[in-house]
Design a protein around this motif. Structure first.
Motif, PDB file in Angstrom:
ATOM      1  N   GLY A 187     108.921  37.351   2.014  1.00 25.40           N
ATOM      2  CA  GLY A 187     108.096  37.313   1.795  1.00 25.40           C
ATOM      3  C   GLY A 187     108.311  38.553   0.527  1.00 25.40           C
ATOM      4  N   GLU A 188     108.001  39.682   0.807  1.00 28.73           N
ATOM      5  CA  GLU A 188     107.908  41.100  -0.304  1.00 28.73           C
ATOM      6  C   GLU A 188     108.933  40.252  -0.843  1.00 28.73           C
ATOM      7  OE1 GLU A 188     106.448  44.147   2.970  1.00 28.73           O
ATOM      8  OE2 GLU A 188     108.780  44.263   2.910  1.00 28.73           O
ATOM      9  N   LEU A 189     110.250  40.060  -1.159  1.00 32.39           N
ATOM     10  CA  LEU A 189     110.427  40.008  -1.538  1.00 32.39           C
ATOM     11  C   LEU A 189     110.620  39.044  -3.066  1.00 32.39           C
ATOM     12  CD1 LEU A 189     113.094  41.385  -4.184  1.00 32.39           C
ATOM     13  CD2 LEU A 189     114.585  39.521  -1.913  1.00 32.39           C
ATOM     14  N   GLU A 190     109.778  37.134  -2.076  1.00 31.14           N
ATOM     15  CA  GLU A 190     109.784  36.354  -2.859  1.00 31.14           C
ATOM     16  C   GLU A 190     108.370  36.822  -3.828  1.00 31.14           C
ATOM     17  OE1 GLU A 190     107.903  31.655  -1.781  1.00 31.14           O
ATOM     18  OE2 GLU A 190     107.051  33.853  -0.863  1.00 31.14           O
ATOM     19  N   PHE A 191     107.621  37.207  -2.920  1.00 36.11           N
ATOM     20  CA  PHE A 191     106.108  37.855  -3.942  1.00 36.11           C
ATOM     21  C   PHE A 191     107.004  39.000  -5.622  1.00 36.11           C
ATOM     22  CE2 PHE A 191     102.666  40.417  -3.651  1.00 36.11           C
ATOM     23  CZ  PHE A 191     101.342  39.398  -4.209  1.00 36.11           C
ATOM     24  N   HIS A 192     107.347  39.641  -4.965  1.00 35.26           N
ATOM     25  CA  HIS A 192     107.935  41.118  -5.783  1.00 35.26           C
ATOM     26  C   HIS A 192     108.438  40.156  -6.816  1.00 35.26           C
ATOM     27  CE1 HIS A 192     109.101  44.103  -8.562  1.00 35.26           C
ATOM     28  NE2 HIS A 192     110.819  43.102  -8.575  1.00 35.26           N
ATOM     29  N   ARG A 251      99.523  35.728  16.566  1.00 35.79           N
ATOM     30  CA  ARG A 251      99.081  34.328  17.584  1.00 35.79           C
ATOM     31  C   ARG A 251     100.010  34.124  18.548  1.00 35.79           C
ATOM     32  NH1 ARG A 251      96.204  29.938  13.774  1.00 35.79           N
ATOM     33  NH2 ARG A 251      94.704  31.284  12.094  1.00 35.79           N
ATOM     34  N   ASP A 252     100.742  34.320  18.637  1.00 33.53           N
ATOM     35  CA  ASP A 252     101.437  33.922  19.649  1.00 33.53           C
ATOM     36  C   ASP A 252     102.828  34.659  19.306  1.00 33.53           C
ATOM     37  OD1 ASP A 252     103.596  33.258  21.640  1.00 33.53           O
ATOM     38  OD2 ASP A 252     102.948  30.786  21.424  1.00 33.53           O
ATOM     39  N   ALA A 253     103.575  35.546  20.182  1.00 31.92           N
ATOM     40  CA  ALA A 253     104.997  37.611  19.821  1.00 31.92           C
ATOM     41  C   ALA A 253     105.767  36.136  19.934  1.00 31.92           C
ATOM     42  CB  ALA A 253     104.416  38.194  20.876  1.00 31.92           C
ATOM     43  N   SER A 254     105.752  35.727  21.393  1.00 35.25           N
ATOM     44  CA  SER A 254     107.610  34.351  21.715  1.00 35.25           C
ATOM     45  C   SER A 254     107.709  33.869  20.259  1.00 35.25           C
ATOM     46  CB  SER A 254     107.394  33.881  22.714  1.00 35.25           C
ATOM     47  OG  SER A 254     106.412  32.613  22.247  1.00 35.25           O
ATOM     48  N   PHE A 255     106.783  33.366  19.309  1.00 36.80           N
ATOM     49  CA  PHE A 255     106.531  32.552  18.571  1.00 36.80           C
ATOM     50  C   PHE A 255     107.673  33.463  16.824  1.00 36.80           C
ATOM     51  CE2 PHE A 255     105.213  31.218  14.322  1.00 36.80           C
ATOM     52  CZ  PHE A 255     105.181  29.910  13.900  1.00 36.80           C
ATOM     53  N   GLY A 256     106.886  34.786  17.080  1.00 40.05           N
ATOM     54  CA  GLY A 256     106.703  35.261  16.176  1.00 40.05           C
ATOM     55  C   GLY A 256     108.045  36.151  16.589  1.00 40.05           C
ATOM     56  N   GLU A 257     108.641  36.295  17.704  1.00 46.17           N
ATOM     57  CA  GLU A 257     109.648  37.075  17.468  1.00 46.17           C
ATOM     58  C   GLU A 257     111.286  35.198  17.230  1.00 46.17           C
ATOM     59  OE1 GLU A 257     111.119  39.360  18.863  1.00 46.17           O
ATOM     60  OE2 GLU A 257     110.132  40.447  19.534  1.00 46.17           O
ATOM     61  N   THR A 258     110.623  34.077  17.305  1.00 45.69           N
ATOM     62  CA  THR A 258     111.372  33.448  17.554  1.00 45.69           C
ATOM     63  C   THR A 258     111.933  32.288  15.446  1.00 45.69           C
ATOM     64  OG1 THR A 258     110.398  31.771  17.764  1.00 45.69           O
ATOM     65  CG2 THR A 258     111.919  32.378  19.579  1.00 45.69           C
ATOM     66  N   LEU A 294      97.460  32.626   8.294  1.00 45.70           N
ATOM     67  CA  LEU A 294      97.052  32.660   6.512  1.00 45.70           C
ATOM     68  C   LEU A 294      98.939  33.143   6.787  1.00 45.70           C
ATOM     69  CD1 LEU A 294      96.221  32.281   4.162  1.00 45.70           C
ATOM     70  CD2 LEU A 294      95.365  34.560   5.100  1.00 45.70           C
ATOM     71  N   CYS A 295      99.526  33.703   7.850  1.00 40.51           N
ATOM     72  CA  CYS A 295     100.690  34.660   7.037  1.00 40.51           C
ATOM     73  C   CYS A 295     101.911  33.533   6.856  1.00 40.51           C
ATOM     74  CB  CYS A 295     101.130  35.542   8.733  1.00 40.51           C
ATOM     75  SG  CYS A 295     101.641  35.172  10.208  1.00 40.51           S
ATOM     76  N   ILE A 296     102.072  32.647   7.680  1.00 45.55           N
ATOM     77  CA  ILE A 296     102.882  31.119   7.401  1.00 45.55           C
ATOM     78  C   ILE A 296     102.741  31.029   5.684  1.00 45.55           C
ATOM     79  CG2 ILE A 296     103.718  28.731   7.936  1.00 45.55           C
ATOM     80  CD1 ILE A 296     104.063  30.816  10.250  1.00 45.55           C
ATOM     81  N   VAL A 297     102.087  30.882   5.220  1.00 42.08           N
ATOM     82  CA  VAL A 297     101.687  30.946   3.727  1.00 42.08           C
ATOM     83  C   VAL A 297     102.054  31.774   2.309  1.00 42.08           C
ATOM     84  CG1 VAL A 297     100.701  28.618   3.938  1.00 42.08           C
ATOM     85  CG2 VAL A 297      99.163  30.575   3.444  1.00 42.08           C
ATOM     86  N   LYS A 298     101.459  33.203   3.162  1.00 44.02           N
ATOM     87  CA  LYS A 298     101.853  34.044   3.107  1.00 44.02           C
ATOM     88  C   LYS A 298     102.441  35.398   3.898  1.00 44.02           C
ATOM     89  CE  LYS A 298      97.140  34.237   0.384  1.00 44.02           C
ATOM     90  NZ  LYS A 298      95.866  34.501   0.256  1.00 44.02           N
TER      91      LYS A 298
END
Length: 268
Positions: free
Chosen positions: A154-159, A96-103, A80-84
């Motif tokens: 995402g935080e800046l976009e949301f604002h 879900r996958d720390a290596s994905f998050g890192e890259t 969900l965090c990909i769209v939010k």
């Protein structure tokens, strides 16, 4: 000429504002160059089977543009965090996958302004911005901030979405019904809405990026074509923009049909 394979949407290559984007229809490992077929009849026929674009398993229904349900619920690119992105939970240890998050997430991102139907605010990984803008059908765009992580973007976009849209009106985008705007002037206006903690990340380009699409003529009325309602789609190809094939009789969203086994028929 006939080609068969699993549809993976459209890929593209941007050259300059003076040259239309080169588009390719992705069928498995094959890439069909579309620009050279503009003005010709093209038929896309559904062969009655869908396969997950990640694991390849046969599936009755696809999720999030081409995934089977297990891959939709397990793969990090479908979280969900990909769209939010402002709800990124990497620091909580629940990614879900720390290596994905890192890259993909814990790397520099741009927040940008783009004109596709109206002006919108969005975000993208640094060095991925042209691909992102073309996929959205933007005709011009400019980064306005560079931040260290996807969550911060995402935080800046949301604002900023309080003051600017963060969605594209796809029908207006395809009709070319676009509002003219000076992005440099608007960027300076948007900077006034930056929260204090983001002011240090403001990013200034001297000019925006212009994008031209391979379109022979525009449609007055946008009719959506889908293989969920008809076995095949056929007509003269008059343009390509974002993830859409533009026919004389309507538009076909290629990415929405990712995972569909199709046959593409072209003139000999």
């Amino acid at each position: 000429m006939e080609l068969r394979g699993i549809l993976h949407g459209l890929s593209h290559q941007y050259h300059s504002k003076d040259q239309p984007v080169d588009y390719y229809l992705q069928l498995g490992e094959e890439r069909l160059p579309l620009n050279e077929w503009l003005g010709n009849e093209l038929t896309i026929s559904y062969l009655g089977q869908k396969n997950c674009i990640a694991c390849g398993r046969k599936t009755n229904k696809t999720f999030n543009s081409g995934y089977c349900y297990p891959c939709f619920t397990k793969l990090p690119e479908n979280d969900l965090c990909i769209v939010k992105p402002h709800e990124c939970h990497f620091d909580l240890g629940t990614c879900r996958d720390a290596s994905f998050g890192e890259t993909h997430c814990m790397i520099p991102h741009y927040v940008y302004l783009a004109v596709s139907s109206d002006v919108k605010v969005g975000l993208t990984r640094k060095n991925n911005q042209i691909k992102r803008w073309v996929d959205q059908g933007a005709i011009r765009a400019i980064p306005i901030a560079e931040v260290p992580t996807r969550r911060m973007a995402g935080e800046l976009e949301f604002h900023l979405s309080q003051f600017l849209p963060d969605k594209t009106n796809w029908r207006k985008m395809l009709k070319g019904d676009v509002r003219e705007v000076d992005l440099l002037h608007l960027r300076d206006e948007v900077y006034a809405h930056f929260p204090e903690e983001f002011k240090a990340f403001r990013y200034r380009e001297d000019e925006w990026v212009e994008i031209t699409y391979p379109i022979l003529e525009s449609l007055d009325k946008i009719n959506s074509l889908t293989l969920d309602k008809q076995e095949s789609i056929s007509g003269k190809l008059i343009g390509v923009k974002a993830q859409y094939l533009i026919f004389e009789n309507g538009v076909f969203q290629a990415r929405k049909h990712a995972g569909y086994q199709v046959q593409v028929t072209l003139p000999a």
